[in-house]
Motif scaffolding. Structure first.
Motif, short mmCIF file in Angstrom:
data_model
loop_
_atom_site.label_atom_id
_atom_site.label_comp_id
_atom_site.label_asym_id
_atom_site.label_seq_id
_atom_site.Cartn_x
_atom_site.Cartn_y
_atom_site.Cartn_z
N ALA A 41 21.04 -37.08 28.59
CA ALA A 41 20.55 -37.63 30.18
C ALA A 41 20.70 -36.27 30.89
N VAL A 42 21.82 -35.45 31.11
CA VAL A 42 22.08 -34.18 31.54
C VAL A 42 21.03 -33.25 31.42
N LYS A 43 20.64 -33.10 29.92
CA LYS A 43 19.85 -32.17 29.76
C LYS A 43 18.42 -32.10 30.24
N LYS A 44 18.03 -33.53 30.30
CA LYS A 44 16.74 -33.98 30.79
C LYS A 44 16.83 -33.81 32.45
N TYR A 45 17.86 -33.84 33.18
CA TYR A 45 17.92 -33.64 34.38
C TYR A 45 17.84 -32.26 34.87
N ILE A 46 18.50 -31.41 33.80
CA ILE A 46 18.58 -29.89 34.07
C ILE A 46 17.09 -29.58 33.95
N ARG A 47 16.41 -30.01 32.98
CA ARG A 47 15.14 -29.33 32.36
C ARG A 47 14.12 -29.83 33.78
N THR A 48 14.24 -30.89 34.30
CA THR A 48 13.43 -31.30 35.41
C THR A 48 13.76 -30.10 36.57
N VAL A 49 14.98 -30.13 36.74
CA VAL A 49 15.13 -29.15 38.02
C VAL A 49 14.69 -27.73 37.63
N LYS B 288 14.93 -16.58 42.22
CA LYS B 288 15.10 -15.20 41.32
C LYS B 288 15.54 -15.75 39.98
N ILE B 289 16.88 -16.46 40.34
CA ILE B 289 17.60 -16.70 39.13
C ILE B 289 18.34 -18.02 39.28
N LEU B 290 18.28 -19.00 38.24
CA LEU B 290 18.56 -20.31 38.19
C LEU B 290 19.88 -20.22 37.01
N VAL B 291 21.09 -20.54 37.33
CA VAL B 291 22.15 -20.51 36.63
C VAL B 291 22.79 -21.98 36.47
N GLU C 194 24.28 -28.12 22.58
CA GLU C 194 23.49 -28.95 23.03
C GLU C 194 22.02 -28.08 22.98
N HIS C 195 21.90 -26.97 22.53
CA HIS C 195 20.78 -26.12 22.30
C HIS C 195 20.07 -25.81 23.62
N TYR C 196 20.94 -25.31 24.53
CA TYR C 196 20.16 -24.91 25.73
C TYR C 196 19.41 -23.80 25.71
N ASP C 197 19.59 -23.01 24.53
CA ASP C 197 18.99 -21.76 24.43
C ASP C 197 17.28 -22.18 24.58
N GLU C 198 16.84 -23.54 24.23
CA GLU C 198 15.67 -24.15 24.26
C GLU C 198 14.98 -23.81 25.41
N ILE C 199 15.96 -23.91 26.67
CA ILE C 199 15.14 -23.84 28.01
C ILE C 199 15.55 -22.92 28.64
N CYS C 200 16.70 -21.93 28.39
CA CYS C 200 17.29 -20.78 29.00
C CYS C 200 16.58 -19.80 28.59
N ASP C 201 16.55 -18.67 29.46
CA ASP C 201 15.88 -17.37 28.99
C ASP C 201 17.29 -16.49 28.60
N GLU C 202 18.30 -16.77 29.03
CA GLU C 202 19.53 -16.04 28.26
C GLU C 202 20.74 -16.85 28.12
N LEU C 203 21.44 -16.93 27.36
CA LEU C 203 22.80 -17.20 27.30
C LEU C 203 23.78 -16.18 27.55
N TRP C 204 24.93 -16.46 28.30
CA TRP C 204 26.04 -15.62 28.63
C TRP C 204 27.09 -16.28 28.13
N TYR C 205 28.02 -15.41 27.74
CA TYR C 205 29.51 -15.66 27.15
C TYR C 205 30.68 -15.08 28.11
N ILE C 206 31.31 -15.69 28.67
CA ILE C 206 32.48 -15.18 29.39
C ILE C 206 33.73 -15.27 28.49
N TYR C 207 33.92 -14.15 28.19
CA TYR C 207 35.31 -13.93 27.07
C TYR C 207 36.41 -13.29 27.79
N THR C 208 37.43 -14.28 27.65
CA THR C 208 38.81 -14.15 28.05
C THR C 208 39.74 -14.45 26.88
N ARG C 209 40.72 -13.53 26.49
CA ARG C 209 41.54 -13.68 25.40
C ARG C 209 42.32 -15.13 25.43
#
Length: 288
Positions: A179-187, A198-201, A210-225
């Motif tokens: 349901a969340v993914k459907k809503y986000i895809r609509t937005v 310019k940018i939707l984050v 949840e395979h958001y790479d299917e609808i996002c242009d890029e995936l970013w990983y915030i890395y912290t030890r």
């Protein structure tokens, strides 16, 4: 000091009092350009009906032939055309609990033309009493001690249940996340059509699962030890070492994040270090 201005679904935070006027004028110009583009779109549709021209003709090429004269709030005129509007980029941001994503998102939210969505907040809204998700979860978790007197979920109790039982966690995810993914895809589709952002984050804990790479242009990983994240969670949320480890064990390993994410932001240093990495990543994305 904070002011929020709404512009066709996008938001801009003005946090510096001295920049209030400048930011407002910038938004006014964007609003003016959007109105003019909408009028030209209507004009194109009107011409289509009269001449039989295809309605899906490239709007940007039509507007380059008929440049817009935009009268801005300060009385100046600006030539604007759809060709000047870049295609919106959709970035998905993820990382382990306690990685410091909030600071990253806060910075992105203050940039012009950027809108930030939090999957957790969207899920919370979709789980409120009266929604389809709520009723399904009510049926599935009716015997659990996770309910408030008003019928809503106690989020802390719910988190304790799903982090300690993988089967129950999978059950909840199977109901809420589609349901969340459907809503986000609509937005995302709506914002692309509006042509303002310019940018939707999107920040989501299960961005990869949840395979958001299917609808996002890029995936970013915030890395912290892990040691930094553990200390952060124990200090800010009062978690025990055992609970922190339980949460860590329920999330993806670092190697998996790195495999699926195009950009890695190293957040082990200062906020300024992270901001420099973000600005570079945005510049590289815009130049592609």
């Amino acid at each position: 000091y904070e002011i929020r201005l709404s512009l066709v679904g996008s938001e801009m935070c003005i946090r510096d009092r001295s920049k209030k006027r400048m930011r407002f004028e910038r938004f006014s110009r964007k609003r003016c350009m959007e109105r003019q583009i909408l009028r030209s779109h209507l004009k194109l549709m009107h011409m289509s009906a009269k001449t039989g021209m295809r309605q899906n003709k490239d709007l940007s090429s039509f507007m380059r032939d008929d440049a817009l004269d935009c009268i801005c709030p300060d009385g100046t005129r600006e030539k604007m055309d759809a060709g000047s509007m870049e295609r919106m980029k959709f970035i998905g941001i993820t990382g382990g609990v306690g990685a410091g994503k909030s600071e990253i998102l806060h910075y992105l939210e203050t940039k012009d033309g950027v809108k930030v969505m939090l999957a957790d907040e969207i899920a919370h809204e979709l789980m409120l009493p009266g929604t389809e998700c709520y009723q399904k979860l009510k049926d599935m978790f009716s015997d659990e001690d996770i309910w408030n007197e008003d019928g809503s979920f106690d989020r802390k109790k719910l988190a304790t249940v799903i982090f300690s039982d993988e089967k129950k966690r999978d059950t909840l995810n199977g109901i809420v996340h589609p349901a969340v993914k459907k809503y986000i895809r609509t937005v995302a589709d709506t914002e692309r059509e509006n042509g303002v952002l310019k940018i939707l984050v999107l920040e989501a804990a299960l961005l990869i699962e949840e395979h958001y790479d299917e609808i996002c242009d890029e995936l970013w990983y915030i890395y912290t030890r892990e040691d930094i994240r553990k200390e952060r969670l124990m200090r800010s949320r009062g978690y025990s070492p055992e609970k922190v480890q339980q949460i860590f064990d329920s999330q993806l390993q670092e190697a998996v994040y790195r495999k699926h994410c195009k950009v890695v932001i190293d957040n082990n240093g200062t906020v300024e270090d992270a901001i420099r990495q973000i600005d570079l990543a945005i510049t590289n994305m815009e130049n592609e």
